[in-house]
Design an enzyme around this catalytic site. Structure first.
Site, PDB file in Angstrom:
ATOM      1  N   ASP A 162       0.853  -1.179   0.000  1.00 33.63           N
ATOM      2  CA  ASP A 162       0.000   0.000   0.000  1.00 33.63           C
ATOM      3  C   ASP A 162       0.891   1.231   0.000  1.00 33.63           C
ATOM      4  O   ASP A 162       1.989   1.213   0.558  1.00 33.63           O
ATOM      5  CB  ASP A 162      -0.948   0.048   1.193  1.00 33.63           C
ATOM      6  CG  ASP A 162      -2.059   1.085   0.969  1.00 33.63           C
ATOM      7  OD1 ASP A 162      -3.093   0.717   0.378  1.00 33.63           O
ATOM      8  OD2 ASP A 162      -1.873   2.259   1.343  1.00 33.63           O
ATOM      9  N   CYS A 196     -14.423  -2.965  -7.282  1.00 35.94           N
ATOM     10  CA  CYS A 196     -15.755  -2.914  -6.662  1.00 35.94           C
ATOM     11  C   CYS A 196     -16.618  -1.887  -7.384  1.00 35.94           C
ATOM     12  O   CYS A 196     -17.359  -1.127  -6.769  1.00 35.94           O
ATOM     13  CB  CYS A 196     -15.665  -2.616  -5.165  1.00 35.94           C
ATOM     14  SG  CYS A 196     -14.730  -1.133  -4.756  1.00 35.94           S
TER      15      CYS A 196
END
Length: 449
Positions: free
Chosen positions: A285, A385
């Protein structure tokens, strides 16, 4: 009275809604913080949550109803508008609350937050609505505008969905996204089984049902999961059913070396790690605090030994890792989140189609960056998503055009979802199983460049 009313669910709802609209706060995070800070009872927390999500979900519909009663909308203070929208929402969508209670507390909030003039204004609007009734949605003659207002969906999104999936499917999707999201958990197979976890949750007086989307999921129809012993022990991971499918489709082996290129907060990392024994998942990340969150979640899920979390922009992964370092790679890419409208209803008002097109470029660049790190014969799984094609199959197609060494295979799941579809990628729409909208593509590296 002021001290008492500023702790009520209706007062707190107005404060929260103004924060979401003016400061761009995430409704779910702001709600959790407010409930905790004010030590709300279960009943008050439920009403607060219902009002906040309800007003956001039905914002365009409520604004349509309110518009004829506001003569100078540009002069309307933000909090006063939110107050009126909360009153409208309760009247229209919450059958169990007496009109008298809604009126009385709405007027009292206006008095406490404003002054006598604001109280008089709000009182006048409420009584005008009561006398005249609400404008009919049937008065909207433009079919796209009618669907936009009825489902509280920005016009651009209605138009784009109709282009991609047709009028009937768009209507079906939009008629379900304002429903309350299901509460689902992933069984942490590292430490328990679905049967054992079900029995434990039922012993804690929760109502549990099997999922029709994945064998890893359980639906929890009553109770609050984070308060359970099973959650605290890391046996239950809060995660939507659709989100579990990306890792499920990867066909992981116990000794795989896996890269989770966009990993925070670590839900898919811990799902991968639960299937590894001698293998390891390297999780990336770009933000330091999110790397710490991945590590915390790995610890709680009892998979710390299988997880290596690093602060790194996935687009610079080749600077950190050698070619052909990984057996499997997951790119759960940054996306517009249009598949999450039940859980994050404010997303639909914040995004424009251009945002989706901009994200497409970022997604392709991440896939380009990690492609050399995959071994020949390895699988690159791409997921989002969102349900917009610009970020899904169009992204995959652009990648494949630039990388002929990869081939897209049909994405498979344990329950063989949509097995008869013609498309290779798997798109889960919000109306399919009443889960989050999601997309998954399976890409196999056939040769080395």
């Amino acid at each position: 009275m002021a001290k008492k009313i500023n702790k009520t669910p209706r007062y707190l709802a107005v404060e929260l809604l103004e924060k979401v609209e003016k400061q761009g706060a995430y409704s779910n995070l702001a709600l959790n913080q407010t409930i905790k800070q004010n030590e709300l009872s279960k009943r008050d927390a439920h009403l607060l949550t219902n009002i906040v999500y309800g007003v956001i979900q039905h914002k365009l519909t409520l604004e349509y109803y309110l518009k004829p009663f506001i003569k100078r909308p540009n002069k309307l203070q933000s909090w006063v508008k939110q107050l009126l929208l909360t009153a409208l929402y309760q009247q229209i969508y919450l059958d169990n609350i007496p009109k008298r209670a809604i009126f009385n507390e709405t007027i009292e909030i206006a008095k406490v937050k404003g002054h006598a003039g604001v109280r008089k204004f709000v009182t006048g609007i409420l009584h005008a609505i009561d006398r005249q009734g609400l404008p009919s949605l049937d008065a909207i003659t433009d079919p796209i505008e009618a669907l936009s207002i009825a489902t509280s969906t920005p016009r651009w999104l209605v138009e784009q969905l109709q282009k991609e999936v047709g009028v009937a499917k768009t209507k079906s999707i939009l008629e379900t996204v304002n429903q309350a999201p299901k509460q689902t958990i992933r069984v942490n197979t590292k430490v328990t089984t679905a049967k054992a976890l079900t029995e434990q949750l039922e012993a804690e007086k929760l109502e549990v049902a099997k999922s029709s989307v994945t064998p890893l999921a359980l639906q929890v129809n009553t109770g609050f999961i984070p308060a359970t012993e099973a959650f605290k022990a890391g046996q239950a991971i809060v995660q939507d059913e659709s989100a579990m499918l990306a890792v499920e489709s990867m066909a992981l082996k116990a000794d795989d070396q896996v890269l989770d290129a966009c990993a925070a907060p670590g839900g898919k990392t811990t799902q991968i790690a639960a299937q590894l024994e001698t293998g390891q998942v390297t999780s990336l990340d770009i933000h330091k605090h999110k790397v710490a969150l991945i590590e915390q979640n790995a610890l709680r899920a009892h998979v710390k030994a299988q997880v290596r979390a690093l602060q790194l922009d996935a687009r610079k992964a080749s600077e950190e890792f050698a070619k052909a370092s990984f057996d499997k790679i997951l790119v759960d890419a940054p996306c517009s989140g249009i598949g999450l409208l039940r859980r994050k209803p404010e997303v639909k008002y914040e995004k424009k189609y251009q945002d989706s097109l901009d994200l497409h470029q970022i997604q392709v660049s991440i896939l380009d960056a990690v492609a050399p790190l995959l071994k020949v014969g390895g699988t690159l799984t791409y997921s989002t998503c969102t349900i917009l094609d610009s970020e899904n199959q169009q992204t995959v197609s652009a990648f494949l055009k630039a990388h002929p060494e990869f081939e897209q295979l049909k994405t498979k799941t344990a329950f063989e979802l949509k097995a008869d579809r013609k498309e290779l990628g798997l798109t889960i729409y919000p109306d399919d199983y009443l889960s989050d909208g999601f997309y998954i593509a399976t890409l196999v590296k056939r040769t080395e460049v």
